[in-house]
Design a protein around this motif. Structure first.
Motif, short mmCIF file in Angstrom:
data_model
loop_
_atom_site.label_atom_id
_atom_site.label_comp_id
_atom_site.label_asym_id
_atom_site.label_seq_id
_atom_site.Cartn_x
_atom_site.Cartn_y
_atom_site.Cartn_z
N TYR A 233 0.85 -1.19 0.00
CA TYR A 233 0.00 0.00 0.00
C TYR A 233 0.89 1.24 0.00
N PRO A 234 0.74 2.11 -1.00
CA PRO A 234 1.56 3.32 -1.04
C PRO A 234 1.17 4.29 0.06
N SER A 235 2.04 5.27 0.31
CA SER A 235 1.76 6.27 1.34
C SER A 235 0.62 7.18 0.96
N LEU A 236 0.36 7.28 -0.33
CA LEU A 236 -0.67 8.17 -0.86
C LEU A 236 -1.21 7.55 -2.13
N SER A 237 -2.53 7.55 -2.31
CA SER A 237 -3.11 6.98 -3.52
C SER A 237 -4.36 7.77 -3.89
N ILE A 238 -4.98 7.36 -4.96
CA ILE A 238 -6.17 8.04 -5.47
C ILE A 238 -7.41 7.19 -5.21
N GLU A 239 -8.48 7.85 -4.78
CA GLU A 239 -9.74 7.14 -4.60
C GLU A 239 -10.43 6.97 -5.95
N ALA A 240 -10.75 5.75 -6.28
CA ALA A 240 -11.42 5.46 -7.54
C ALA A 240 -12.90 5.24 -7.29
N GLU A 241 -13.73 6.15 -7.80
CA GLU A 241 -15.17 5.94 -7.76
C GLU A 241 -15.57 5.11 -8.96
N LEU A 242 -16.46 4.14 -8.75
CA LEU A 242 -16.79 3.16 -9.78
C LEU A 242 -18.28 3.32 -10.15
N PRO A 243 -18.58 4.20 -11.12
CA PRO A 243 -19.96 4.59 -11.37
C PRO A 243 -20.75 3.62 -12.25
N VAL A 244 -22.08 3.72 -12.14
CA VAL A 244 -22.99 2.85 -12.90
C VAL A 244 -24.14 3.68 -13.44
N SER A 245 -24.72 3.22 -14.55
CA SER A 245 -25.90 3.90 -15.09
C SER A 245 -26.70 2.98 -15.99
N VAL A 246 -27.99 3.22 -15.99
CA VAL A 246 -28.87 2.64 -17.01
C VAL A 246 -28.58 3.35 -18.34
N VAL A 247 -28.67 2.62 -19.44
CA VAL A 247 -28.54 3.21 -20.77
C VAL A 247 -29.96 3.42 -21.30
N ASP A 248 -30.44 4.63 -21.14
CA ASP A 248 -31.86 4.93 -21.37
C ASP A 248 -32.35 4.53 -22.76
N LYS A 249 -31.57 4.85 -23.76
CA LYS A 249 -32.00 4.57 -25.14
C LYS A 249 -32.26 3.09 -25.36
N VAL A 250 -31.45 2.24 -24.72
CA VAL A 250 -31.58 0.80 -24.89
C VAL A 250 -32.74 0.25 -24.08
N VAL A 251 -32.82 0.62 -22.79
CA VAL A 251 -33.87 0.04 -21.95
C VAL A 251 -35.26 0.48 -22.40
#
Length: 334
Positions: A233-251
């Motif tokens: 584990y490094p002394s400093l790292s980046i928080e990775a947000e892992l987003p999700v979404s419906v694809v409106d055109k398809v659904v």
């Protein structure tokens, strides 16, 4: 009597109620999430059948995050898209016009049900003595990273290194650029996605250190054994947000909006958050996070918002001809 048989059969079918046709959803995701959704999908399917009385089939597509987003833009009919950076879903909204630009406001936590961070995977015994990002620019250190042009995993590593250098005493933009340039000089191969980079490191035995998401370390342990590598584990790292979404055109075209929305909302449920923690994704639910706290070391983190968010980062660093391309071109000449 023969004339009555068809009538009796019809009556029996009616009394049984309307048949529920199976619904199929396609989840287009990035490659490091194969194992999580392999565990999550059956949990959701059981929940949905109990709630709605409907069997649901979930198909998966995995690859480099940005490459997957391009596939959706070009016509791959994803009901939902589950990425590792907001910029990829923004591209589907802006270039593909397949969902609204305010998509991230439709779910909690900026539409990211869990987070991760970049860690350093080294060989057993850590023979090169790698302890932090500063060690990755030393001569003779081979670093395995996926390509930032095609993989969010690679972009987070680039940004983790940039932010690390920027936040050192006396750090500035030029020193950050020089640091990232030195790091990529030590990269012998750029795979298109995070799982490909893992294969290069673990199976092809290339490199001294693999930089990847924290949850990928657990997947490596399950596949290759826990004694074959170590996590630093490094002394400093980046928080990775892992987003999700419906694809409106398809659904809306397929009539699967309700099922797709429930599939994503369930990621925030107690069951969904537990599956996430079991797969070493950092859960949003405080109770679940507390239960699994021992497996998530505390690390000082910074966020993409400190760089202006993905809308500022992408054109500055990763667009064609931007800083990453300039660094790659300069390194290729040396």
């Amino acid at each position: 009597m023969k004339k009555l048989l068809p009538l009796l059969l019809a009556a029996a079918l009616l009394s049984a109620g309307p048949a529920r046709a199976d619904t199929t959803l396609l989840n287009v995701s990035y490659d490091v999430m194969r194992d999580f959704y392999k565990d999550y999908n059956p949990v959701f399917q059981k929940y949905w059948q109990g709630k709605a009385g409907e069997k649901i089939t979930i198909q998966q597509s995995h690859g480099g995050s940005s490459a997957q987003a391009r596939s959706v833009i070009e016509g791959l009919e994803a009901d939902v898209i589950t990425m590792n950076q907001h910029s990829d879903i923004d591209a589907v909204a802006q270039r593909g016009k397949q969902l609204p630009e305010n998509w991230a406001s439709r779910l909690p936590n900026n539409a990211a049900p869990f987070t991760s961070l970049q860690v350093l995977i080294v060989r057993k015994g850590n023979p090169k003595g790698i302890k932090d990002f500063s060690d990755l620019i030393k001569p003779g250190i081979a670093v395995v990273i996926p390509n930032p042009k095609t993989a969010g995993n690679g972009r987070y590593t680039y940004l983790a290194a940039w932010g690390y250098a920027l936040k050192q005493p006396g750090g500035n933009e030029q020193k950050a650029r020089d640091f990232v340039s030195a790091l990529f000089k030590n990269v012998p191969v750029l795979d298109t996605g995070g799982r490909g980079a893992t294969t290069t490191f673990m199976q092809r035995n290339i490199g001294d250190v693999l930089v990847t998401f924290e949850n990928e370390a657990e997947m490596i342990a399950r596949e290759f054994g826990r004694g074959n590598f170590e996590v630093v584990y490094p002394s400093l790292s980046i928080e990775a947000e892992l987003p999700v979404s419906v694809v409106d055109k398809v659904v809306d075209k397929k009539g699967t909006r309700k099922q797709a929305e429930e599939y994503l909302k369930y990621l925030w449920s107690l069951e969904g958050q537990t599956v996430a923690a079991q797969n070493y994704l950092r859960p949003r639910d405080k109770a679940v996070a507390g239960k699994f706290a021992s497996q998530f070391p505390a690390v000082k983190l910074f966020t993409v918002d400190e760089f202006g968010g993905w809308k500022a980062i992408t054109p500055k660093h990763f667009a064609d001809g931007a800083i990453y391309d300039q660094i790659a071109a300069a390194n290729a000449k040396k």
